[in-house]
Write an enzyme that holds these catalytic residues in place. Sequence first.
Site, PDB file in Angstrom:
ATOM      1  N   LYS A  11       0.346 -16.803  26.295  1.00  0.00           N
ATOM      2  CA  LYS A  11       1.498 -16.506  25.438  1.00  0.00           C
ATOM      3  C   LYS A  11       1.165 -16.645  23.948  1.00  0.00           C
ATOM      4  CE  LYS A  11       4.924 -17.787  28.975  1.00  0.00           C
ATOM      5  NZ  LYS A  11       6.167 -18.559  29.257  1.00  0.00           N
ATOM      6  N   TYR A  51      11.080  -9.945  31.783  1.00  0.00           N
ATOM      7  CA  TYR A  51      11.848 -11.155  32.089  1.00  0.00           C
ATOM      8  C   TYR A  51      13.283 -10.832  32.520  1.00  0.00           C
ATOM      9  CZ  TYR A  51       8.351 -14.595  30.572  1.00  0.00           C
ATOM     10  OH  TYR A  51       7.236 -15.397  30.483  1.00  0.00           O
ATOM     11  N   ASN A 114       5.252 -22.430  26.028  1.00  0.00           N
ATOM     12  CA  ASN A 114       4.519 -23.188  27.047  1.00  0.00           C
ATOM     13  C   ASN A 114       3.213 -22.516  27.478  1.00  0.00           C
ATOM     14  OD1 ASN A 114       5.599 -21.189  28.620  1.00  0.00           O
ATOM     15  ND2 ASN A 114       6.787 -22.544  29.955  1.00  0.00           N
ATOM     16  N   HIS A 117       2.105 -17.773  31.333  1.00  0.00           N
ATOM     17  CA  HIS A 117       2.970 -17.288  32.415  1.00  0.00           C
ATOM     18  C   HIS A 117       2.113 -17.101  33.654  1.00  0.00           C
ATOM     19  CE1 HIS A 117       5.753 -14.797  34.767  1.00  0.00           C
ATOM     20  NE2 HIS A 117       4.675 -14.096  35.079  1.00  0.00           N
ATOM     21  N   GLU A 128       4.396  -7.521  38.925  1.00  0.00           N
ATOM     22  CA  GLU A 128       4.017  -7.865  37.547  1.00  0.00           C
ATOM     23  C   GLU A 128       2.642  -7.289  37.191  1.00  0.00           C
ATOM     24  OE1 GLU A 128       6.591 -12.029  37.324  1.00  0.00           O
ATOM     25  OE2 GLU A 128       4.413 -12.122  37.142  1.00  0.00           O
TER      26      GLU A 128
HETATM   27  P1  DAT Z   1       7.886 -20.345  34.632  1.00  0.00           P
HETATM   28  O1  DAT Z   1       7.332 -19.698  33.397  1.00  0.00           O
HETATM   29  O2  DAT Z   1       7.294 -21.724  34.868  1.00  0.00           O
HETATM   30  O3  DAT Z   1       7.804 -19.462  35.853  1.00  0.00           O
HETATM   31  P2  DAT Z   1      10.736 -19.704  34.544  1.00  0.00           P
HETATM   32  O4  DAT Z   1      10.390 -18.460  35.294  1.00  0.00           O
HETATM   33  O5  DAT Z   1      11.827 -20.560  35.081  1.00  0.00           O
HETATM   34  O6  DAT Z   1       9.433 -20.639  34.351  1.00  0.00           O
HETATM   35  O7  DAT Z   1      11.132 -19.337  33.047  1.00  0.00           O
HETATM   36  C1  DAT Z   1      10.413 -18.335  32.348  1.00  0.00           C
HETATM   37  C2  DAT Z   1      10.187 -18.815  30.948  1.00  0.00           C
HETATM   38  O8  DAT Z   1      11.430 -18.969  30.277  1.00  0.00           O
HETATM   39  C3  DAT Z   1       9.507 -20.182  30.827  1.00  0.00           C
HETATM   40  O9  DAT Z   1       8.104 -20.123  30.925  1.00  0.00           O
HETATM   41  C4  DAT Z   1       9.953 -20.620  29.465  1.00  0.00           C
HETATM   42  C5  DAT Z   1      11.374 -20.073  29.376  1.00  0.00           C
HETATM   43  N1  DAT Z   1      12.334 -21.093  29.791  1.00  0.00           N
HETATM   44  C6  DAT Z   1      12.620 -21.492  31.046  1.00  0.00           C
HETATM   45  N2  DAT Z   1      13.547 -22.453  31.067  1.00  0.00           N
HETATM   46  C7  DAT Z   1      13.865 -22.673  29.762  1.00  0.00           C
HETATM   47  C8  DAT Z   1      14.753 -23.562  29.092  1.00  0.00           C
HETATM   48  N3  DAT Z   1      15.539 -24.409  29.763  1.00  0.00           N
HETATM   49  N4  DAT Z   1      14.809 -23.507  27.732  1.00  0.00           N
HETATM   50  C9  DAT Z   1      14.040 -22.646  27.045  1.00  0.00           C
HETATM   51  N5  DAT Z   1      13.168 -21.780  27.600  1.00  0.00           N
HETATM   52  C10 DAT Z   1      13.088 -21.805  28.944  1.00  0.00           C
HETATM   53 MG    MG Z   2       8.745 -17.720  36.284  1.00  0.00          MG
END
Ligand code: DAT
Ligand code: MG
Length: 140
Positions: A11, A51, A114, A117, A128
Amino acid sequence: MAVERTLSIIKPDATRRNLTGKINARFEDAGLRIVAQKRLQLTREQAEKFYAVHAERSFFNDLCTFMTSGPVVVQVLEGEGAVLRNREIMGATNPANAAPGTIRADFAESVEANSVHGSDSPENAANEIAFFFSQIEILS
Ligand code: DAT
Ligand code: MG
């Protein structure tokens, strides 16, 4: 366990800090092979489509702004149980909860920024991967 492929994205927070090589070493040291890779600037439209599953979440707008804030590196990782293996290497979504030694524990700046992905299921991985790569761009 079968050989799988998964979609990984390094990212913008990580490309900005020049961490591509260090993150790629985590994958390779864990036995995953980078079988496709390219550096891209996502458009807003691409980020929103990628997303789309999170479209109703409160963080969606900020997430799309962040994902378009700089270059990303999209890549296909291949190996035994690659989908789950990569999720283990990445660590939990929120770096505060990520296990020591994971990419997110070591490099992530916040739950939003973070660093990586990774696809969360073989089915999503296939979709994807197809979002970013044609078959001839993937070389095992
Ligand atoms: P992951 O990337 O671990 O699969 P996810 O699919 O639940 O997690 O969410 C996609 C992305 O969205 C994640 O990498 C960062 C962002 N995100 C998720 N939860 C969040 C939150 N509570 N606040 C801010 N950003 C968030
Ligand atoms: Mg995810």
